[in-house]
Design a protein around this motif. Sequence first.
Motif, PDB file in Angstrom:
ATOM      1  N   GLU A  49       0.756  -1.295   0.063  1.00 49.87           N
ATOM      2  CA  GLU A  49       0.095   0.142   0.072  1.00 49.87           C
ATOM      3  C   GLU A  49       0.891   1.146   0.061  1.00 49.87           C
ATOM      4  OE1 GLU A  49      -3.506   0.374   2.345  1.00 49.87           O
ATOM      5  OE2 GLU A  49      -4.083  -1.975   2.139  1.00 49.87           O
ATOM      6  N   ALA A  53       0.488   3.924  -2.815  1.00 50.21           N
ATOM      7  CA  ALA A  53       0.178   5.436  -2.463  1.00 50.21           C
ATOM      8  C   ALA A  53       1.210   6.264  -3.259  1.00 50.21           C
ATOM      9  CB  ALA A  53       0.446   5.770  -0.959  1.00 50.21           C
ATOM     10  N   THR A  56       0.436   6.175  -6.892  1.00 50.99           N
ATOM     11  CA  THR A  56      -0.797   7.019  -7.251  1.00 50.99           C
ATOM     12  C   THR A  56      -0.635   8.377  -6.978  1.00 50.99           C
ATOM     13  OG1 THR A  56      -1.929   4.869  -6.574  1.00 50.99           O
ATOM     14  CG2 THR A  56      -3.155   7.077  -6.522  1.00 50.99           C
ATOM     15  N   TYR A  77      -8.825   2.121  -5.065  1.00 44.65           N
ATOM     16  CA  TYR A  77      -7.739   2.557  -4.210  1.00 44.65           C
ATOM     17  C   TYR A  77      -8.254   3.066  -2.648  1.00 44.65           C
ATOM     18  CZ  TYR A  77      -4.393   1.548  -7.872  1.00 44.65           C
ATOM     19  OH  TYR A  77      -3.887   1.330  -8.918  1.00 44.65           O
ATOM     20  N   ALA A  81      -7.884   1.442   1.116  1.00 42.24           N
ATOM     21  CA  ALA A  81      -7.119   2.393   1.983  1.00 42.24           C
ATOM     22  C   ALA A  81      -8.069   2.347   3.104  1.00 42.24           C
ATOM     23  CB  ALA A  81      -7.186   3.597   1.393  1.00 42.24           C
ATOM     24  N   LEU A 134      -2.113   6.404   1.411  1.00 45.09           N
ATOM     25  CA  LEU A 134      -2.755   5.850   0.258  1.00 45.09           C
ATOM     26  C   LEU A 134      -4.269   6.525   0.006  1.00 45.09           C
ATOM     27  CD1 LEU A 134      -3.173   4.206  -2.429  1.00 45.09           C
ATOM     28  CD2 LEU A 134      -4.038   2.133  -1.019  1.00 45.09           C
TER      29      LEU A 134
END
Length: 159
Positions: A49, A53, A56, A77, A81, A134
């Motif tokens: 994650e 993050a 992203t 996502y 999260a 994230l």
Amino acid sequence: MRPTSISVLIVAGLAAAALGWLLLSFSYSSLPDLPWSPVIVLVVLAIAEALLAQNTSARIQRKPGTLPVEPLQVARYVALAKASSLVGSISAGFSAGLTAWLAMEPTEAAHDDLPTAAGGLVAALLLVGAALWLERSCRIPEKPDAKDEDDSGRPTGRR
């Protein structure tokens, strides 16, 4: 969708800590040694994650060399999260209850299980942190207010 509430995470963690404490106080003698596998799973999830993050965030901010991100993917996502932060908070609370109980238990078996419980606590806190990161990285960057920018060159009437 609203951001994850820290108070919900704290309440879930405290409830899980109480449950972990009660579970051990009634049945520790009949339980096997604590396994390391949940700790490893939580660490792997936290790393995954955190990488997601970072990726992203770069894609949403459209940094050079990154592809744009699809909105549906960002929604997924965020759901991941939010779920991970709650699972991490419950795991952290449960591990904190285990750790506290094991730290006060004078037996050798409790002393041997203490590192596993403490490792679970650290891994769960890492997962909560990565999940919140994230979720934060999925936010759309704010644009400056049009009210603050006056490019017309005309007087605003303010003195």
